[in-house]
Scaffold this active site. Structure first.
Site, PDB file in Angstrom:
ATOM      1  N   GLU A  46      20.377  13.263   8.513  1.00  0.00           N
ATOM      2  CA  GLU A  46      19.661  12.510   9.747  1.00  0.00           C
ATOM      3  C   GLU A  46      19.746  13.380  10.914  1.00  0.00           C
ATOM      4  O   GLU A  46      21.086  13.591  11.350  1.00  0.00           O
ATOM      5  CB  GLU A  46      20.276  11.176   9.682  1.00  0.00           C
ATOM      6  N   LYS A 123      12.410   6.047   9.300  1.00  0.00           N
ATOM      7  CA  LYS A 123      13.426   5.181   9.198  1.00  0.00           C
ATOM      8  C   LYS A 123      12.907   3.913   9.389  1.00  0.00           C
ATOM      9  O   LYS A 123      12.545   3.558  10.187  1.00  0.00           O
ATOM     10  CB  LYS A 123      14.541   5.542   9.932  1.00  0.00           C
ATOM     11  N   CYS A 168      20.012   7.255   6.323  1.00  0.00           N
ATOM     12  CA  CYS A 168      21.234   6.715   6.519  1.00  0.00           C
ATOM     13  C   CYS A 168      21.218   5.132   6.251  1.00  0.00           C
ATOM     14  O   CYS A 168      21.447   4.881   4.840  1.00  0.00           O
ATOM     15  CB  CYS A 168      21.545   6.682   8.087  1.00  0.00           C
TER      16      CYS A 168
HETATM   17  N1  CDT Z   1      22.647   6.314  11.396  1.00  0.00           N
HETATM   18  C1  CDT Z   1      22.856   5.193  10.792  1.00  0.00           C
HETATM   19  O1  CDT Z   1      22.067   4.493  10.233  1.00  0.00           O
HETATM   20  N2  CDT Z   1      24.218   4.580  10.707  1.00  0.00           N
HETATM   21  C2  CDT Z   1      24.662   3.427  10.174  1.00  0.00           C
HETATM   22  C3  CDT Z   1      25.754   2.959  10.952  1.00  0.00           C
HETATM   23  C4  CDT Z   1      25.649   1.520  11.060  1.00  0.00           C
HETATM   24  S1  CDT Z   1      26.895   0.676  12.170  1.00  0.00           S
HETATM   25  C5  CDT Z   1      25.828   0.137  13.708  1.00  0.00           C
HETATM   26  C6  CDT Z   1      24.935   3.361   8.770  1.00  0.00           C
HETATM   27  O2  CDT Z   1      24.570   2.392   7.998  1.00  0.00           O
HETATM   28  O3  CDT Z   1      25.567   4.176   8.228  1.00  0.00           O
END
Ligand code: CDT
Length: 309
Positions: A46, A123, A168
């Protein structure tokens, strides 16, 4: 047997000051390594081209837009596309997309072996918040900088396989896998940037965070009888650690390759798309076993509705 040798190209940290051209050069180095090991497809994380900028609050539009790409390929990524085409290797990577209409998405693309873009995903599940939150140890402002994706979870025919993408936080939502599963997906490409610490719970350790990531990916793979390639951007970005833990997971939900570092690192696995057949025609033969007449709540509500006392 329909074997596709896949590379998971984990990236180490990218600092605020690093240029897109520097990062593209690192991606090309991983791509060349992957090609030498026989990969036909290489997956990057990402927001591959920049630091994870949603951890910073920007008030000015120009400051925000500096992190976004107005076109793809862009000037900085053209050499990556060119090298991929020369090597005959398909690529997938994430970036911040600014559309001609001024819309901003957390996006990823997929090419074929000629470097032509065959798929784009935006996303859907944006974590975090939209305003500065003084209660958090650090910010996660994805809801400020992006709007939720408007393309759903498409599946594309590419290189003799059925491929889909997620980004993600999507990996924690079973709905994302299942929507692709219902299109017969065989290979799911997933990039992530996950902080090593919980900004709202400093007691939560890295071990638990890695476990939750892997648990989600393995469950999604098994329950949809699909390969999942989950690729981190990892390491310390300007004092903010991102976890590694990149994995390639088979359609039985087993990890077949796992990253050992938080640096640029390549995982390689020969993925047989026909290994998805058994699960898809037996326990997860959706046509025979699903009962959508009982799943209405999935699409009708977001929050839980608790039974009355
Ligand atoms: N980039 C991303 O989506 N990161 C999230 C972190 C969540 S914490 C607010 C993840 O689910 O890994």
């Amino acid at each position: 047997m329909r074997e596709l040798v896949v590379g998971a190209a984990q990236l180490g940290p990218i600092q605020k000051a690093d240029s897109r051209a520097d990062v593209a050069a690192r991606m090309i180095a991983l791509l060349e390594k992957a090609a030498a090991r026989g990969c036909g497809l290489v997956v990057f994380p990402e927001l591959s081209l920049t630091t994870f900028f949603p951890r910073w609050l920007f008030e000015e539009r120009a400051e925000v837009d500096a992190w976004f790409e107005r076109e793809m390929p862009s000037a900085a990524t053209r050499p990556l596309f060119d090298r991929a085409r020369e090597l005959g290797v398909a690529i997938s990577f994430g970036y911040a997309e600014l559309t001609p209409e001024g819309r901003r998405f957390n996006a990823s693309i997929l090419t074929d072996r000629t470097g032509a873009i065959v798929g784009k995903y935006r996303k859907v599940h944006l974590p975090g918040h939209s305003e500065f939150d003084p209660e958090r140890a650090f910010q996660h402002l994805e809801k400020r900088y992006f709007e939720p994706g408007d393309l759903g979870f498409p599946v594309w025919r590419n290189m003799g396989a059925l491929m889909g993408m997620m980004i993600c936080n999507d990996r924690r939502w079973p709905e994302a896998y299942r929507v692709m599963g219902l299109q017969g997906v065989e290979l799911i490409l997933l990039g992530y940037n996950t902080p090593s610490v919980n900004s709202q719970n400093s007691a939560e350790g890295l071990e638990k965070r890695l476990y939750h990531s892997e648990l989600s990916v393995c469950a999604g793979a098994y329950q949809n009888a699909a390969w999942v390639v989950a690729v981190a951007k990892a390491g310390d970005e300007d004092g903010h650690p991102l976890m590694g833990g990149s994995v390639i997971v088979d359609p039985d939900g087993f990890v077949v390759a796992r990253a050992q570092t938080e640096e640029d690192e390549l995982l390689v696995h020969a993925c047989d798309m026909d290994a998805t057949r058994f699960g898809k025609t037996t326990i997860f033969d959706f046509a025979r076993h699903r009962r959508p007449e009982h799943y209405g709540r999935i699409c009708a509500q977001t929050g839980a509705e608790i039974p009355e006392e």
